[in-house]
Scaffold this motif. Sequence first.
Motif, PDB file in Angstrom:
ATOM      1  N   ARG A  47     130.271 -44.034 -75.415  1.00 40.68           N
ATOM      2  CA  ARG A  47     131.091 -45.212 -75.716  1.00 40.68           C
ATOM      3  C   ARG A  47     131.650 -45.174 -77.132  1.00 40.68           C
ATOM      4  O   ARG A  47     132.799 -45.562 -77.368  1.00 40.68           O
ATOM      5  N   MET A  48     130.876 -44.708 -78.090  1.00 39.73           N
ATOM      6  CA  MET A  48     131.308 -44.724 -79.489  1.00 39.73           C
ATOM      7  C   MET A  48     132.128 -43.508 -79.886  1.00 39.73           C
ATOM      8  O   MET A  48     132.948 -43.583 -80.799  1.00 39.73           O
ATOM      9  N   GLY A  49     131.900 -42.390 -79.233  1.00 41.33           N
ATOM     10  CA  GLY A  49     132.500 -41.141 -79.686  1.00 41.33           C
ATOM     11  C   GLY A  49     131.516 -40.398 -80.576  1.00 41.33           C
ATOM     12  O   GLY A  49     130.606 -40.998 -81.150  1.00 41.33           O
ATOM     13  N   HIS A  50     131.689 -39.102 -80.700  1.00 38.50           N
ATOM     14  CA  HIS A  50     130.699 -38.270 -81.374  1.00 38.50           C
ATOM     15  C   HIS A  50     130.509 -38.641 -82.846  1.00 38.50           C
ATOM     16  O   HIS A  50     129.377 -38.820 -83.305  1.00 38.50           O
ATOM     17  N   VAL A  51     131.592 -38.760 -83.598  1.00 36.08           N
ATOM     18  CA  VAL A  51     131.484 -38.992 -85.037  1.00 36.08           C
ATOM     19  C   VAL A  51     130.928 -40.385 -85.320  1.00 36.08           C
ATOM     20  O   VAL A  51     130.005 -40.548 -86.130  1.00 36.08           O
ATOM     21  N   ARG A  52     131.478 -41.387 -84.670  1.00 31.71           N
ATOM     22  CA  ARG A  52     130.998 -42.760 -84.908  1.00 31.71           C
ATOM     23  C   ARG A  52     129.537 -42.912 -84.489  1.00 31.71           C
ATOM     24  O   ARG A  52     128.771 -43.634 -85.135  1.00 31.71           O
ATOM     25  N   TYR A  53     129.156 -42.236 -83.423  1.00 34.35           N
ATOM     26  CA  TYR A  53     127.775 -42.311 -82.965  1.00 34.35           C
ATOM     27  C   TYR A  53     126.826 -41.674 -83.981  1.00 34.35           C
ATOM     28  O   TYR A  53     125.738 -42.207 -84.251  1.00 34.35           O
ATOM     29  N   ALA A  54     127.213 -40.530 -84.544  1.00 32.03           N
ATOM     30  CA  ALA A  54     126.378 -39.877 -85.558  1.00 32.03           C
ATOM     31  C   ALA A  54     126.197 -40.793 -86.766  1.00 32.03           C
ATOM     32  O   ALA A  54     125.078 -40.932 -87.295  1.00 32.03           O
ATOM     33  N   LEU A  55     127.282 -41.421 -87.225  1.00 33.67           N
ATOM     34  CA  LEU A  55     127.182 -42.352 -88.349  1.00 33.67           C
ATOM     35  C   LEU A  55     126.341 -43.565 -87.977  1.00 33.67           C
ATOM     36  O   LEU A  55     125.526 -44.055 -88.775  1.00 33.67           O
ATOM     37  N   PHE A  56     126.527 -44.063 -86.772  1.00 31.33           N
ATOM     38  CA  PHE A  56     125.758 -45.207 -86.281  1.00 31.33           C
ATOM     39  C   PHE A  56     124.267 -44.899 -86.289  1.00 31.33           C
ATOM     40  O   PHE A  56     123.445 -45.722 -86.721  1.00 31.33           O
ATOM     41  N   TYR A  57     123.907 -43.724 -85.826  1.00 30.14           N
ATOM     42  CA  TYR A  57     122.504 -43.314 -85.769  1.00 30.14           C
ATOM     43  C   TYR A  57     121.878 -43.326 -87.160  1.00 30.14           C
ATOM     44  O   TYR A  57     120.779 -43.856 -87.367  1.00 30.14           O
ATOM     45  N   VAL A  58     122.586 -42.746 -88.128  1.00 24.24           N
ATOM     46  CA  VAL A  58     122.070 -42.681 -89.493  1.00 24.24           C
ATOM     47  C   VAL A  58     121.975 -44.074 -90.104  1.00 24.24           C
ATOM     48  O   VAL A  58     120.982 -44.409 -90.765  1.00 24.24           O
ATOM     49  N   VAL A  59     122.990 -44.904 -89.892  1.00 28.59           N
ATOM     50  CA  VAL A  59     122.979 -46.263 -90.447  1.00 28.59           C
ATOM     51  C   VAL A  59     121.806 -47.064 -89.897  1.00 28.59           C
ATOM     52  O   VAL A  59     121.115 -47.780 -90.644  1.00 28.59           O
ATOM     53  N   CYS A  60     121.553 -46.954 -88.606  1.00 26.24           N
ATOM     54  CA  CYS A  60     120.419 -47.668 -88.013  1.00 26.24           C
ATOM     55  C   CYS A  60     119.096 -47.163 -88.586  1.00 26.24           C
ATOM     56  O   CYS A  60     118.179 -47.951 -88.833  1.00 26.24           O
ATOM     57  N   GLY A  61     119.000 -45.851 -88.803  1.00 29.66           N
ATOM     58  CA  GLY A  61     117.794 -45.298 -89.398  1.00 29.66           C
ATOM     59  C   GLY A  61     117.567 -45.816 -90.807  1.00 29.66           C
ATOM     60  O   GLY A  61     116.436 -46.166 -91.185  1.00 29.66           O
TER      61      GLY A  61
END
Length: 274
Positions: free
Chosen positions: A133-147
């Motif tokens: 749903r987010m796309g690869h780049v946005r998802y990677a950034l999302f993962y790090v931000v949540c962490g």
Amino acid sequence: MVIPVHDVNPVRRTPYVTYALIFANVLVFLYTPGLAGSVAGDSSLSQMCHLQGFLDHWAMVPRELIHDQLPRLVPTGEVGTGLHGTGCVVAPPTWDKSPPLSVFTAMFLHGGWLHLLGNMLFLLIFGNNVEDRMGHVRYALFYVVCGYAASYGFALLNADSGDPLIGASGAIAGVLGAYLVLYPRARVWVLVPFLVFLPLRLPAWLVLGFWFVLQAVYSSGEGVSTAGTVAYAAHVVGFLAGMLIAWPLRPGTPPPPEPRGLLFGRRARARHSW
């Protein structure tokens, strides 16, 4: 506690980031001293000394993150005998450490095979759809931000703690929160321990909502005699961060396919009106 094994929610593209995260976590674990050869993380004293020194270098420590208080002495990895018996030899650290950067490195550290495999199972099941749903780049950034949100939230609540925080569960909790927002009606196959493991297919809102409630209860100290080594508060903060970030994407998210034939693990019966 239910164990998810599969969701009925196909993706449109290959979740490369999710696969890469799983690969990176497994690879780092294999190179973590004293853990790869053990199922639960139990090791010899020498291995534990190496592990403690490794964690002091790469794990996130709340006291370091909030107060910037780095340790003056750390285990060298050697075992020695002193006035209090046999233990780890300590000395001034030979490395420099950035507490904010340690939040990132700590996301790829785990305390044992069970810790690693449990986290990777949740990431594999729920991460692919969020990435889709987010796309690869946005998802990677999302993962790090949540962490980062999970680690900083936990550190603020335990500012004076010198215990290291490791694991991908804070970031993965963000993935679960996003999945709940985006696909609340998706069906998830789970195993429910009741004498034996019963396979059931339940809606995501029930599976993930129940998981979040458990984390919130445990983080408050209820239902457990002690928080032990699990950072429940980090799970709660990461989950809420994932929900908030994913909320703007909710209106444009296509609904998951409605499964047919099976309902809650058993074949649904046709209903007739007489």
